[in-house]
Scaffold this active site. Structure first.
Site, PDB file in Angstrom:
ATOM      1  N   ARG A 164       0.865  -1.171   0.000  1.00  0.00           N
ATOM      2  CA  ARG A 164       0.000   0.000   0.000  1.00  0.00           C
ATOM      3  C   ARG A 164       0.910   1.232   0.000  1.00  0.00           C
ATOM      4  NH1 ARG A 164      -2.010  -3.542   4.044  1.00  0.00           N
ATOM      5  NH2 ARG A 164      -4.108  -4.350   3.570  1.00  0.00           N
ATOM      6  N   LYS A 189      -2.126  -2.712   7.886  1.00  0.00           N
ATOM      7  CA  LYS A 189      -3.324  -2.309   8.618  1.00  0.00           C
ATOM      8  C   LYS A 189      -3.447  -3.114   9.900  1.00  0.00           C
ATOM      9  CE  LYS A 189      -6.209  -0.698   4.779  1.00  0.00           C
ATOM     10  NZ  LYS A 189      -7.479  -0.882   4.056  1.00  0.00           N
ATOM     11  N   HIS A 257      -2.728   2.879  -6.102  1.00  0.00           N
ATOM     12  CA  HIS A 257      -3.297   1.644  -5.558  1.00  0.00           C
ATOM     13  C   HIS A 257      -3.546   0.611  -6.650  1.00  0.00           C
ATOM     14  CE1 HIS A 257      -4.732  -0.377  -1.993  1.00  0.00           C
ATOM     15  NE2 HIS A 257      -5.850  -0.731  -2.609  1.00  0.00           N
ATOM     16  N   ARG A 260      -0.818  -1.889  -6.895  1.00  0.00           N
ATOM     17  CA  ARG A 260      -0.944  -3.000  -5.928  1.00  0.00           C
ATOM     18  C   ARG A 260      -1.919  -4.045  -6.459  1.00  0.00           C
ATOM     19  NH1 ARG A 260      -1.189  -4.654  -0.296  1.00  0.00           N
ATOM     20  NH2 ARG A 260      -3.334  -4.936   0.395  1.00  0.00           N
ATOM     21  N   HIS A 283      -3.742  -9.155   3.583  1.00  0.00           N
ATOM     22  CA  HIS A 283      -5.189  -9.181   3.797  1.00  0.00           C
ATOM     23  C   HIS A 283      -5.509 -10.057   5.001  1.00  0.00           C
ATOM     24  CE1 HIS A 283      -6.180  -8.172  -0.694  1.00  0.00           C
ATOM     25  NE2 HIS A 283      -5.976  -7.095   0.039  1.00  0.00           N
ATOM     26  N   TYR A 292      -9.687 -10.839  -6.723  1.00  0.00           N
ATOM     27  CA  TYR A 292      -8.797 -10.917  -7.875  1.00  0.00           C
ATOM     28  C   TYR A 292      -9.104 -12.116  -8.760  1.00  0.00           C
ATOM     29  CZ  TYR A 292      -6.317  -7.363  -5.334  1.00  0.00           C
ATOM     30  OH  TYR A 292      -6.013  -6.213  -4.674  1.00  0.00           O
TER      31      TYR A 292
END
Length: 311
Positions: A164, A189, A257, A260, A283, A292
Site C-alpha cells: 500500500r 493495517k 493503488h 498494488r 489481507h 482478484y
C-alpha cells in the site's frame, strides 16, 4: 457535524470509549477504522437523542426495537449516504451491541435482525502487464535526478512488492532491502506485520534513490523524502501517477493503488497461489483477496479446462 456533539449519558460515554479501546488494543483496528466507527456510532446516538428528547444512556439502548434502527438508516439514506457507508454504520453498531452483551452491560439483539444494505460489488482494476511495466520504466531521468529516482523506487514497491502507498512511505531507512537482505518487514493495517520478498530491480531502484538523495537518511526516519527534506506525502506520488496517465494514455483508474492490484492480478495470472498472495498483500481475510479471481476469470477458466478430467 453539530449532531455528533450532542451529549451522551455518562455511562454510555464510558461504554463507547471502552469499546473503542477494545477494538484498538485487542482487535488491532487501524486509526482510520476507529475514527469511522466512532463517527458512525455517534451519528446513530445523535439520531436517538432527537427521537428520545434527551441524551441517551445505556438503559435506553436496552429498550430499542427494530423500528429505531430502520429509521436511522432511512434518515441517513435520505441525506444521501451510499449503501457502502450504511453497511459500515450497521456493522459498527452490531459490533458495539455484541460487545455490550459480551461484557454483560446491555443485551439487545434487535439490530441483529436488520438486513445489511446491499453494496454494489466492485472489482479491482489492474493495469495490463505491458502498461504496468511502462509506468515503472517511464521516469527516464532516474539515473540522474533524485526526485525521479525516488518516484521510481516508490512505484516499484507498489507494483513489485504489492505494498500500500502508506506502507511504502512509512518504510524506515534501516529497513531498506539490500543485496544481503532481500525481504521487507512491512507493518500494515491493524499493525499486522508481514515479510515481502524484494525483486533485484526494486532493490536497485531503492539503492539508486539513496545514492542520489541530497538529504541525510537517518536509520530510524522515513526513507522517502519530499523536495524540502520532510517525509514524502502520498499526494506527490498520486500526482506523479496523474502525470503518467497523460503521458502514457492510461485509464483514469490507473492510480498508485492500481499498481498494488496489478501486483496481485499478475501473480495470479502466472499461477500464484491465492493463499500466498493473501499473505503478500497483508489481507486479514481470504475473501478480500478472492476479488482478484474475478479480475482474472479467463485465466482460471483456462486452468479449469486444462486440468479437469471432464473438460
Amino acid at each position: 457535524m453539530a449532531e455528533l456533539e450532542l451529549p451522551l449519558g455518562a455511562d454510555l460515554e464510558r461504554a463507547v470509549a471502552a469499546w473503542l479501546a477494545h477494538l484498538r488494543h485487542e482487535r488491532g483496528h487501524a486509526d482510520k477504522t476507529l475514527e469511522a466507527y466512532d463517527r458512525d456510532v455517534r451519528q446513530f446516538l445523535a439520531f436517538l437523542a432527537r427521537d428520545l428528547g434527551h441524551p441517551p444512556c445505556l438503559a435506553d439502548l436496552a429498550r430499542l426495537d427494530l423500528k429505531i434502527f430502520r429509521g436511522f438508516l432511512a434518515s441517513r439514506r435520505r441525506a444521501g449516504t451510499v449503501s457502502r457507508s450504511l453497511a459500515r454504520s450497521l456493522s459498527a453498531l452490531r459490533q458495539l451491541f455484541r460487545w455490550l452483551e459480551a461484557k454483560d452491560i446491555v443485551e439487545n439483539r434487535a439490530i441483529l435482525r436488520l438486513a445489511m444494505p446491499k453494496v454494489p460489488h466492485s472489482v479491482p482494476k489492474p493495469l495490463t502487464v505491458a502498461k504496468a511495466a511502462e509506468v515503472v520504466e517511464a521516469r527516464g531521468e532516474a539515473e540522474l535526478d533524485w526526485v525521479n529516482a525516488r518516484d521510481v523506487a516508490v512505484l516499484l514497491l507498489l507494483y513489485g512488492c504489492g505494498l500500500r502507498i502508506a506502507e511504502a512511505l512509512s518504510l524506515k531507512t534501516k529497513d531498506a532491502p539490500t543485496d544481503e537482505r532481500d525481504v521487507l518487514r512491512v507493518v500494515g493495517k491493524g499493525e499486522k506485520e508481514r515479510l515481502v520478498p524484494v525483486l533485484p530491480i526494486v532493490r536497485e531502484a531503492i539503492a539508486r534513490y539513496r545514492e542520489l538523495c541530497p538529504y541525510q537518511l537517518e536509520p530510524d526516519a522515513p526513507m522517502f523524502r519530499g523536495a524540502k527534506g520532510g517525509p514524502l506525502s502520498p499526494r506527490i506520488i498520486q500526482l506523479a501517477m496523474q502525470r503518467l496517465r497523460g503521458e502514457l494514455e492510461l485509464p483514469a483508474t490507473a492510480t498508485p493503488h492500481a499498481l498494488r492490484h496489478s501486483f496481485a492480478t499478475h501473480l495470479l495470472s502466472a499461477g500464484g497461489d491465492l493463499r500466498q498472495i493473501q499473505e503478500l498483500l497483508g489481507h486479514a481475510s481470504l475473501s478480500t483477496t478472492q476479488a482478484y479471481t474475478e479480475v482474472d476469470r479467463d485465466r482460471l477458466l483456462a486452468v479449469y479446462d486444462a486440468a479437469h478430467p471432464r473438460s
